[in-house]
Design a protein around this motif. Structure first.
Motif, PDB file in Angstrom:
ATOM      1  N   SER A 123      -4.967   5.940  -0.613  1.00 54.85           N
ATOM      2  CA  SER A 123      -3.619   6.208  -1.070  1.00 54.85           C
ATOM      3  C   SER A 123      -3.864   6.907  -2.626  1.00 54.85           C
ATOM      4  N   ALA A 124      -4.772   6.310  -3.279  1.00 53.70           N
ATOM      5  CA  ALA A 124      -5.289   6.786  -4.556  1.00 53.70           C
ATOM      6  C   ALA A 124      -5.640   8.272  -4.305  1.00 53.70           C
ATOM      7  N   LEU A 125      -6.441   8.689  -3.308  1.00 52.64           N
ATOM      8  CA  LEU A 125      -6.877  10.055  -3.024  1.00 52.64           C
ATOM      9  C   LEU A 125      -5.681  11.285  -2.659  1.00 52.64           C
TER      10      LEU A 125
ATOM     11  N   GLU B  66      -2.935  10.731  -3.874  1.00 54.71           N
ATOM     12  CA  GLU B  66      -1.760  11.046  -5.071  1.00 54.71           C
ATOM     13  C   GLU B  66      -2.685  11.893  -5.896  1.00 54.71           C
ATOM     14  N   TYR B  67      -3.762  11.907  -5.621  1.00 54.51           N
ATOM     15  CA  TYR B  67      -4.784  12.755  -6.841  1.00 54.51           C
ATOM     16  C   TYR B  67      -4.466  14.135  -6.756  1.00 54.51           C
ATOM     17  N   PRO B  68      -3.753  14.911  -7.682  1.00 55.15           N
ATOM     18  CA  PRO B  68      -3.497  16.054  -7.692  1.00 55.15           C
ATOM     19  C   PRO B  68      -4.547  17.024  -7.668  1.00 55.15           C
TER      20      PRO B  68
ATOM     21  N   GLY C 261      -4.987   2.365 -13.210  1.00 59.29           N
ATOM     22  CA  GLY C 261      -4.131   3.379 -12.379  1.00 59.29           C
ATOM     23  C   GLY C 261      -4.375   3.287 -10.970  1.00 59.29           C
ATOM     24  N   ARG C 262      -4.187   4.382 -10.318  1.00 60.79           N
ATOM     25  CA  ARG C 262      -4.421   4.574  -8.656  1.00 60.79           C
ATOM     26  C   ARG C 262      -6.001   4.364  -8.192  1.00 60.79           C
ATOM     27  N   ILE C 263      -6.896   4.953  -9.024  1.00 60.92           N
ATOM     28  CA  ILE C 263      -8.141   4.791  -8.662  1.00 60.92           C
ATOM     29  C   ILE C 263      -8.720   3.259  -9.008  1.00 60.92           C
ATOM     30  N   GLY C 264      -8.196   3.053 -10.397  1.00 61.03           N
ATOM     31  CA  GLY C 264      -8.715   1.813 -10.915  1.00 61.03           C
ATOM     32  C   GLY C 264      -8.267   0.724  -9.950  1.00 61.03           C
TER      33      GLY C 264
ATOM     34  N   VAL D 180      -8.767  -2.932 -18.748  1.00 57.81           N
ATOM     35  CA  VAL D 180      -7.995  -2.236 -19.959  1.00 57.81           C
ATOM     36  C   VAL D 180      -7.159  -1.024 -19.558  1.00 57.81           C
ATOM     37  N   ASP D 181      -5.908  -1.121 -20.037  1.00 57.69           N
ATOM     38  CA  ASP D 181      -5.143   0.096 -19.792  1.00 57.69           C
ATOM     39  C   ASP D 181      -4.050   0.195 -21.107  1.00 57.69           C
ATOM     40  N   ALA D 182      -3.795   1.406 -21.430  1.00 60.81           N
ATOM     41  CA  ALA D 182      -2.696   1.903 -22.463  1.00 60.81           C
ATOM     42  C   ALA D 182      -1.463   1.700 -21.983  1.00 60.81           C
ATOM     43  N   ASP D 183      -0.883   1.556 -20.930  1.00 61.36           N
ATOM     44  CA  ASP D 183       0.405   1.657 -20.540  1.00 61.36           C
ATOM     45  C   ASP D 183       1.097   0.094 -20.918  1.00 61.36           C
TER      46      ASP D 183
ATOM     47  N   GLU E  43       3.585  -0.889 -20.111  1.00 65.50           N
ATOM     48  CA  GLU E  43       4.118  -1.529 -18.660  1.00 65.50           C
ATOM     49  C   GLU E  43       3.013  -2.456 -18.211  1.00 65.50           C
ATOM     50  N   LYS E  44       1.928  -1.941 -18.218  1.00 63.73           N
ATOM     51  CA  LYS E  44       0.739  -2.642 -17.412  1.00 63.73           C
ATOM     52  C   LYS E  44       0.201  -3.773 -18.119  1.00 63.73           C
ATOM     53  N   ILE E  45       0.192  -3.505 -19.531  1.00 62.60           N
ATOM     54  CA  ILE E  45      -0.578  -4.621 -20.518  1.00 62.60           C
ATOM     55  C   ILE E  45       0.125  -5.768 -20.192  1.00 62.60           C
TER      56      ILE E  45
ATOM     57  N   ALA F   1     -11.683   4.827 -15.640  1.00 65.10           N
ATOM     58  CA  ALA F   1     -10.903   5.667 -14.673  1.00 65.10           C
ATOM     59  C   ALA F   1      -9.662   5.757 -15.379  1.00 65.10           C
ATOM     60  N   VAL F   2      -9.748   6.545 -16.418  1.00 70.60           N
ATOM     61  CA  VAL F   2      -8.529   6.869 -17.418  1.00 70.60           C
ATOM     62  C   VAL F   2      -8.504   8.523 -17.288  1.00 70.60           C
ATOM     63  N   PRO F   3      -7.238   9.002 -17.513  1.00 71.57           N
ATOM     64  CA  PRO F   3      -7.296  10.609 -17.197  1.00 71.57           C
ATOM     65  C   PRO F   3      -8.012  11.120 -18.280  1.00 71.57           C
TER      66      PRO F   3
HETATM   67  N1  LIG Z   1      -6.947   9.170  -8.042  1.00 74.23           N
HETATM   68  C1  LIG Z   1      -7.846   9.657  -7.475  1.00 74.23           C
HETATM   69  O1  LIG Z   1      -7.983   9.722  -6.285  1.00 74.23           O
HETATM   70  C2  LIG Z   1      -9.090  10.068  -8.352  1.00 74.23           C
HETATM   71  C3  LIG Z   1     -10.149  10.513  -7.629  1.00 74.23           C
HETATM   72  C4  LIG Z   1     -11.340  10.990  -8.507  1.00 74.23           C
HETATM   73  C5  LIG Z   1     -11.273  10.994  -9.786  1.00 74.23           C
HETATM   74  N2  LIG Z   1      -9.993  10.439 -10.361  1.00 74.23           N
HETATM   75  C6  LIG Z   1      -9.885  10.441 -11.769  1.00 74.23           C
HETATM   76  O2  LIG Z   1      -9.857   9.110 -12.283  1.00 74.23           O
HETATM   77  C7  LIG Z   1      -8.947   9.230 -13.370  1.00 74.23           C
HETATM   78  C8  LIG Z   1      -7.797   8.466 -13.216  1.00 74.23           C
HETATM   79  O3  LIG Z   1      -7.113   8.979 -12.174  1.00 74.23           O
HETATM   80  P1  LIG Z   1      -5.758   8.136 -11.654  1.00 74.23           P
HETATM   81  O4  LIG Z   1      -5.324   8.848 -10.475  1.00 74.23           O
HETATM   82  O5  LIG Z   1      -6.008   6.566 -11.384  1.00 74.23           O
HETATM   83  O6  LIG Z   1      -4.689   8.156 -12.859  1.00 74.23           O
HETATM   84  P2  LIG Z   1      -3.682   7.305 -12.894  1.00 74.23           P
HETATM   85  O7  LIG Z   1      -2.635   7.904 -13.718  1.00 74.23           O
HETATM   86  O8  LIG Z   1      -3.028   6.618 -11.963  1.00 74.23           O
HETATM   87  O9  LIG Z   1      -4.244   6.152 -13.881  1.00 74.23           O
HETATM   88  C9  LIG Z   1      -4.892   6.094 -15.099  1.00 74.23           C
HETATM   89  C10 LIG Z   1      -4.551   5.065 -15.872  1.00 74.23           C
HETATM   90  O10 LIG Z   1      -5.266   5.063 -17.209  1.00 74.23           O
HETATM   91  C11 LIG Z   1      -4.291   4.552 -18.119  1.00 74.23           C
HETATM   92  N3  LIG Z   1      -4.590   5.044 -19.340  1.00 74.23           N
HETATM   93  C12 LIG Z   1      -4.123   6.314 -20.274  1.00 74.23           C
HETATM   94  N4  LIG Z   1      -4.905   6.663 -21.297  1.00 74.23           N
HETATM   95  C13 LIG Z   1      -5.412   5.246 -21.409  1.00 74.23           C
HETATM   96  C14 LIG Z   1      -6.322   4.927 -22.528  1.00 74.23           C
HETATM   97  N5  LIG Z   1      -6.484   5.731 -23.483  1.00 74.23           N
HETATM   98  N6  LIG Z   1      -6.959   3.685 -22.312  1.00 74.23           N
HETATM   99  C15 LIG Z   1      -6.577   3.067 -21.217  1.00 74.23           C
HETATM  100  N7  LIG Z   1      -6.040   3.422 -20.287  1.00 74.23           N
HETATM  101  C16 LIG Z   1      -5.585   4.455 -20.343  1.00 74.23           C
HETATM  102  C17 LIG Z   1      -2.969   4.915 -17.701  1.00 74.23           C
HETATM  103  O11 LIG Z   1      -2.000   4.117 -18.177  1.00 74.23           O
HETATM  104  C18 LIG Z   1      -2.949   4.700 -16.138  1.00 74.23           C
HETATM  105  O12 LIG Z   1      -2.916   3.582 -15.978  1.00 74.23           O
HETATM  106  C19 LIG Z   1      -8.412  10.569 -13.759  1.00 74.23           C
HETATM  107  O13 LIG Z   1      -9.417  11.042 -14.761  1.00 74.23           O
HETATM  108  C20 LIG Z   1      -8.757  11.066 -12.686  1.00 74.23           C
HETATM  109  O14 LIG Z   1      -9.159  12.572 -12.668  1.00 74.23           O
HETATM  110  C21 LIG Z   1      -8.763  10.099  -9.607  1.00 74.23           C
END
Ligand SMILES: NC(=O)c1ccc[n+]([C@@H]2O[C@H](COP(=O)([O-])OP(=O)(O)OC[C@H]3O[C@@H](n4cnc5c(N)ncnc54)[C@H](O)[C@@H]3O)[C@@H](O)[C@H]2O)c1
Ligand SMILES: NC(=O)c1ccc[n+]([C@@H]2O[C@H](COP(=O)([O-])OP(=O)(O)OC[C@H]3O[C@@H](n4cnc5c(N)ncnc54)[C@H](O)[C@@H]3O)[C@@H](O)[C@H]2O)c1
Lengths: 211, 211
Positions: free
Chosen positions: A95-97, A99-101, B91-94, B114-117, B119-121, B151-153
Motif C-alpha cells: 500500500s505504501a508503494l 500511493e508513492y507518486p 508516513g506510509r513507508i515509515g 519522530v514525525d513533524a505532523d 496530528e501524529k505527534i 523516511a521523510v519527504p
Molecule cells: N511510499 C513509498 O512507497 C516510498 C518508497 C520509496 C521511497 N519513499 C520516500 O520515503 C519518504 C517518505 O515517503 P512516504 O510515502 O512515507 O511519505 P509520507 O508523506 O506518507 O510520509 C512522510 C512523513 O514524514 C513526516 N515529516 C515531514 N517532514 C518531517 C520532518 N521535518 N521531520 C519529521 N517528520 C517529517 C510527515 O509528517 C509524514 O508523516 C519520501 O522521501 C519518499 O520519497 C517512499
DNA sequence: TAGATTTTGTGACGTTTTTCACAAGTGGCG
DNA sequence: CGCCACTTGTGAAAAACGTCACAAAATCTA
C-alpha cells in the motif's frame, strides 16, 4: 559504444537523469560532465565514460544540451514510454508503494492489484479493484503488463513468480527476502532492507575496530 | 585477511548468513562452499575468497560448521548485538517499516519514532509514542541511538540528517531520493526504488534491441 | 582569422574484483 | 597405517572497472 554495460553505470545513469531534471528545472540549457559529476558523487571522466558506452551526446567546448541528454538517457534506460505494472501483495509495503507518486511520474503505471486475502479482494484502491491471485495470468495478458512489483510474504513469492513468468512478464521488483528462481533472461531486482542495514552495521563496526 | 573489503563481498556475506540460517533450520551441521554458492547465485571460489578476508573458518575435506560460521558472520556483519534505531518519518513507508518484523529479528530495535505532523505527534505505535522533531537530539542522546531510518519527504531529509549527525548517530538508511551530505566517516545506505525500476526497464529494453 | 579557452571522447594505464588451479588438510575405510 | 575422496585457503591469472591524460572539436575574443 560497447556491449556489456556495468550495473554501476546504469545506477549512475539514473542519477544523471535525475540531476538533468533538476538542472532543467533551474532553467539551464547546457551542462558539463564536471557538473554532472559533482551532483552525482563521481568524476567527470566517469560521466563521460558512462555516456560513451551509448554514443557521443555532447559538444566539445560546450558540454551537453540538457534537454537532449535527458531524452537520450530516458531512451537508454527505457523510460521514454509507459510501463504497465502489476502490484502483487496489497499489504503494508504494497500500500505504501501504491500511493508513492514517484513511480507514475517516471512512467511506471500500476494497472492491476492482486491479493489473496478475501477481505481485501474487491476493495478499491484509487481507480483499481483488488483482484484474486487466480486472475494473475489473465490480467497480465489482457492488460499487457510487463513488470511486477512483488510484495507478498516470502513463502508465497516463488509460486506467484512462476505464474507471472509463465504469463509473460519481463521483470520483477522483488520485496520478498528470497532469491527467486526465474529463467535466465528475466530481469529481477531485489529490495532487501535487512541487507542494507547489515551493510550499515558492518561499516560502523569495521570502522570502530579497524583503524 | 585483508583490509579493504568490497561492498559486493558484504552483500554476499548477508546472503550467506541467511542461507546458513535456512540450513540450520534444516538440521544440517556442516556446509560446503559449493552449497553456499548454489544458494547465493555465486561460485564456490567466491565464497571462500569472501570468507578468507576475515580468517579461515572451515575444515578441509569437511566444509564449514554451520553454527560456527553463522556466529562468525554475525560478528563480522556486526549483528551479534542489538542496534538501537530511530524511525524518522511516520508516513506510509515509515509505518510499513515499523511493522516489519524482520528488522527486530535481526537485532535492529526501533526505540523512537519522530514525525513533524501535529496530528501524529503523541500517537502511540506499539509501545512507542511519536515524538516531535525538536526532540531528535535528546532522543538520540538519551536512548543511545546509533542508526536512523529516514523516511521523510526529500525536502526535509537533509535538515533532519544534519541534526541526527550532530547528535552523534553513525548510520542512515535513507529512503528520500536525494544524496545526503554527511561527514565522510558516516555510513549511508540509500533505498531508491525508482532506480531499481529503471535498472529493470534498461535490462528489458537492452535485451530486446541488443541481441 | 588567429589564438586562447573550454570541454568532450577515448585509448592507455592502474586498480579492484573475480576466476582459476592446486597444494595442503581432513576424515573415512579397508 | 596408507590410500582415497573431499574440500579448504590462497597465490597467480584474468577480467572488469575506474582514472588519467590528451588530441580533437567547439566557442569566444579581438
Ligand atoms: N511510499 C513509498 O512507497 C516510498 C518508497 C520509496 C521511497 N519513499 C520516500 O520515503 C519518504 C517518505 O515517503 P512516504 O510515502 O512515507 O511519505 P509520507 O508523506 O506518507 O510520509 C512522510 C512523513 O514524514 C513526516 N515529516 C515531514 N517532514 C518531517 C520532518 N521535518 N521531520 C519529521 N517528520 C517529517 C510527515 O509528517 C509524514 O508523516 C519520501 O522521501 C519518499 O520519497 C517512499
Ligand atoms: N513491511 C515492510 O516494511 C517490508 C520491507 C521490506 C520487505 N518486505 C517484504 O515484503 C513482503 C510483504 O511484506 P508486508 O509487510 O507488506 O506484509 P503484509 O502481510 O502486510 O502483506 C502481504 C500481503 O500479501 C498478501 N498475500 C499473501 N499471499 C498471497 C498470495 N499468494 N497472492 C497474493 N497476495 C498474497 C496478503 O494477503 C497481504 O495482503 C514480504 O515478503 C516482506 O518480507 C516488507
Amino acid at each position: 559504444m560497447s556491449r556489456r554495460i556495468p550495473a554501476s553505470t546504469i545506477r549512475r545513469l539514473s542519477h544523471y537523469l535525475r540531476s538533468l531534471e533538476d538542472i532543467e528545472g533551474e532553467g539551464r540549457e547546457t551542462v558539463s560532465s564536471e557538473e554532472l559529476a559533482d551532483r552525482g558523487q563521481t568524476t567527470a571522466a566517469q560521466v563521460r565514460k558512462d555516456l560513451s558506452h551509448f554514443g557521443s551526446f555532447g559538444k566539445r567546448g560546450l558540454g551537453y544540451r540538457v534537454e537532449e541528454l535527458r531524452g537520450r538517457l530516458r531512451q537508454i534506460l527505457g523510460v521514454d514510454r509507459v510501463w504497465r505494472v502489476a502490484l502483487i501483495g496489497a499489504g503494508r509495503i504494497g500500500s505504501a508503494l501504491f500511493e508513492y507518486p514517484a513511480f507514475e511520474l517516471r512512467g511506471y503505471e500500476c494497472v492491476a492489484i492482486v491479493d489473496a486475502d478475501p477481505e481485501k479482494i474487491g476493495a478499491t484502491w484509487g481507480a483499481l479493484r483488488i483482484r484474486p491471485p487466480e486472475e494473475i495470468e489473465s490480467l497480465i495478458d489482457t492488460l499487457g503488463i510487463e513488470l511486477v512489483i512483488l510484495a507478498v510474504p516470502a513463502q508465497a513469492a516463488q509460486q506467484i513468480t512462476d505464474r507471472a513468468v509463465h504469463a509473460g512478464i519481463k521483470g520483477i521488483l522483488n520485496f520478498a527476502p528470497i532469491r527467486l528462481k526465474v529463467p535466465a533472461h528475466l530481469a529481477v531486482e531485489d529490495v532487501n532492507l535487512v541487507m542494507q542495514l547489515e551493510a550499515l552495521s558492518f561499516a560502523i563496526t569495521q570502522r570502530g575496530s579497524g583503524d
